[in-house]
Design a protein around this motif. Structure first.
Motif, short mmCIF file in Angstrom:
data_model
loop_
_atom_site.label_atom_id
_atom_site.label_comp_id
_atom_site.label_asym_id
_atom_site.label_seq_id
_atom_site.Cartn_x
_atom_site.Cartn_y
_atom_site.Cartn_z
N ALA A 151 -36.59 8.72 45.76
CA ALA A 151 -37.55 9.57 46.46
C ALA A 151 -36.80 10.39 47.51
CB ALA A 151 -38.63 8.70 47.12
N PRO A 152 -37.38 11.49 47.99
CA PRO A 152 -36.71 12.30 49.01
C PRO A 152 -36.27 11.51 50.24
CG PRO A 152 -38.59 13.49 48.14
CD PRO A 152 -38.64 12.09 47.55
N ASP A 153 -37.01 10.45 50.57
CA ASP A 153 -36.63 9.64 51.73
C ASP A 153 -35.63 8.54 51.38
OD1 ASP A 153 -38.15 7.77 50.37
OD2 ASP A 153 -39.70 7.60 51.91
N GLY A 154 -35.15 8.53 50.13
CA GLY A 154 -34.13 7.58 49.72
C GLY A 154 -34.64 6.31 49.06
N ARG A 155 -35.94 6.07 49.08
CA ARG A 155 -36.48 4.87 48.44
C ARG A 155 -36.24 4.91 46.93
NH1 ARG A 155 -42.44 5.15 49.33
NH2 ARG A 155 -41.91 7.34 49.37
N SER A 156 -35.94 3.76 46.37
CA SER A 156 -35.78 3.65 44.92
C SER A 156 -37.17 3.54 44.31
CB SER A 156 -34.96 2.40 44.58
OG SER A 156 -34.85 2.25 43.19
N MET A 157 -37.45 4.42 43.33
CA MET A 157 -38.77 4.51 42.73
C MET A 157 -38.69 4.31 41.23
SD MET A 157 -40.77 5.26 45.33
CE MET A 157 -42.28 5.78 44.54
N LEU A 158 -39.79 3.86 40.66
CA LEU A 158 -39.94 3.75 39.21
C LEU A 158 -41.10 4.64 38.78
CD1 LEU A 158 -39.68 -0.13 38.91
CD2 LEU A 158 -37.91 1.55 38.33
N LEU A 159 -40.89 5.38 37.70
CA LEU A 159 -41.97 6.16 37.10
C LEU A 159 -42.42 5.39 35.86
CD1 LEU A 159 -43.72 8.73 36.93
CD2 LEU A 159 -41.90 9.72 35.50
N TYR A 160 -43.68 5.02 35.86
CA TYR A 160 -44.30 4.36 34.71
C TYR A 160 -45.12 5.41 33.97
CZ TYR A 160 -43.42 -0.36 36.53
OH TYR A 160 -42.84 -1.52 36.95
N HIS A 161 -45.33 5.17 32.68
CA HIS A 161 -46.25 6.04 31.96
C HIS A 161 -46.95 5.26 30.85
CE1 HIS A 161 -43.53 7.62 28.43
NE2 HIS A 161 -43.46 6.35 28.55
N SER A 162 -48.06 5.85 30.42
CA SER A 162 -48.81 5.37 29.28
C SER A 162 -49.16 6.61 28.48
CB SER A 162 -50.08 4.64 29.74
OG SER A 162 -50.85 4.24 28.63
N VAL A 163 -48.76 6.64 27.23
CA VAL A 163 -48.99 7.80 26.39
C VAL A 163 -49.75 7.35 25.15
CG1 VAL A 163 -47.89 9.64 25.04
CG2 VAL A 163 -46.84 8.86 27.18
N ARG A 164 -50.81 8.06 24.85
CA ARG A 164 -51.56 7.80 23.63
C ARG A 164 -51.60 9.08 22.82
NH1 ARG A 164 -57.11 4.74 23.90
NH2 ARG A 164 -55.72 3.18 24.73
N VAL A 165 -51.10 8.99 21.62
CA VAL A 165 -51.10 10.16 20.73
C VAL A 165 -52.49 10.30 20.11
CG1 VAL A 165 -48.63 10.02 20.26
CG2 VAL A 165 -50.22 8.83 18.76
N PRO A 166 -52.83 11.49 19.61
CA PRO A 166 -54.15 11.66 18.97
C PRO A 166 -54.41 10.56 17.94
CG PRO A 166 -53.04 13.77 19.17
CD PRO A 166 -52.03 12.71 19.58
N GLY A 167 -55.62 10.07 17.93
CA GLY A 167 -55.98 8.99 17.03
C GLY A 167 -55.97 7.65 17.73
N GLY A 168 -55.57 7.64 19.03
CA GLY A 168 -55.64 6.43 19.82
C GLY A 168 -54.47 5.49 19.72
N VAL A 169 -53.41 5.87 19.02
CA VAL A 169 -52.27 4.97 18.86
C VAL A 169 -51.32 5.16 20.03
CG1 VAL A 169 -50.33 4.38 17.36
CG2 VAL A 169 -52.49 5.14 16.37
N PRO A 170 -50.96 4.07 20.75
CA PRO A 170 -50.00 4.22 21.85
C PRO A 170 -48.66 4.71 21.33
CG PRO A 170 -51.09 2.08 21.95
CD PRO A 170 -51.45 2.71 20.63
N ALA A 171 -48.06 5.63 22.06
CA ALA A 171 -46.74 6.15 21.68
C ALA A 171 -45.66 5.20 22.16
CB ALA A 171 -46.54 7.52 22.31
N GLY A 172 -44.48 5.33 21.63
CA GLY A 172 -43.35 4.52 22.08
C GLY A 172 -43.02 4.78 23.53
N THR A 173 -42.34 3.83 24.16
CA THR A 173 -41.98 3.97 25.57
C THR A 173 -40.48 4.13 25.70
OG1 THR A 173 -41.85 1.58 25.78
CG2 THR A 173 -43.94 2.61 26.34
N LEU A 174 -40.08 4.72 26.78
CA LEU A 174 -38.67 4.91 27.10
C LEU A 174 -38.27 3.87 28.13
CD1 LEU A 174 -38.74 8.76 27.58
CD2 LEU A 174 -38.12 7.53 25.51
#
Length: 175
Positions: A151-174
């Protein structure tokens, strides 16, 4: 689609102006908001947030829910628009007095599933690396880490995500 959710122990409904006193009290609570990106919020900031949440419900049919247990306001959970690309950011907070019983994860999981069910494709959450409880809640609600950053203030951050492709199937994660 109905905008109310019932889980085993909770009721979730879109936030409204009748919730402003409870929301402002929650957002002023250091135990609930201290590690959050926006931190503790003033009454005026909470009112501005509420207006944006209500607008999101009206425009997009998705937003932040008031979370109640036995009819009593205990917190909030849901999503808000995070960019022009259709990404939404996940947000949640429950009063610390409700901690330790899995209510936050229950509310978070229900709100996340609702957002995907109404068509939100990608939802993100920014969590401090040091926020072990936040990481457990976000991960337990079905989101996966996709990036680590400073983060700009130097804190270590994690970005989480949840992705669902059309049809309701969860997409792969990185990772």
């Amino acid at each position: 689609m109905e905008h109310r959710i019932r889980t085993g122990r909770l009721e979730l409904e879109p936030v409204s102006w009748r919730d402003i006193d409870d929301v402002a009290r929650l957002k002023a609570n250091a135990g609930a908001m201290g590690l959050r990106g926006g931190g503790v919020r003033s009454r005026g900031q909470s009112e501005a947030d509420m207006a944006a949440h209500i607008f999101s419900w009206g425009r997009d049919g998705v937003g932040i829910f008031a979370v109640r247990e036995g009819g009593r306001f205990v917190g909030m959970a849901g999503v808000w628009p995070a960019g022009e690309d259709g990404t939404y950011e996940f947000d949640y907070a429950l009063f610390p007095s409700r901690a330790g019983r899995g209510l936050t994860r229950e509310a978070a999981g229900a709100a996340l599933a609702f957002a995907h069910d109404v068509g939100v494709r990608r939802i993100v959450a920014h969590v401090q690396d040091a926020d072990i409880v936040g990481r457990k809640i976000i991960g337990g609600s079905g989101m996966a880490v996709c990036q680590r950053y400073a983060a700009p203030d130097g804190r270590s951050m994690l970005l989480y995500h949840s992705v669902r492709v059309p049809g309701g199937v969860p997409a792969g994660t990185l990772h």
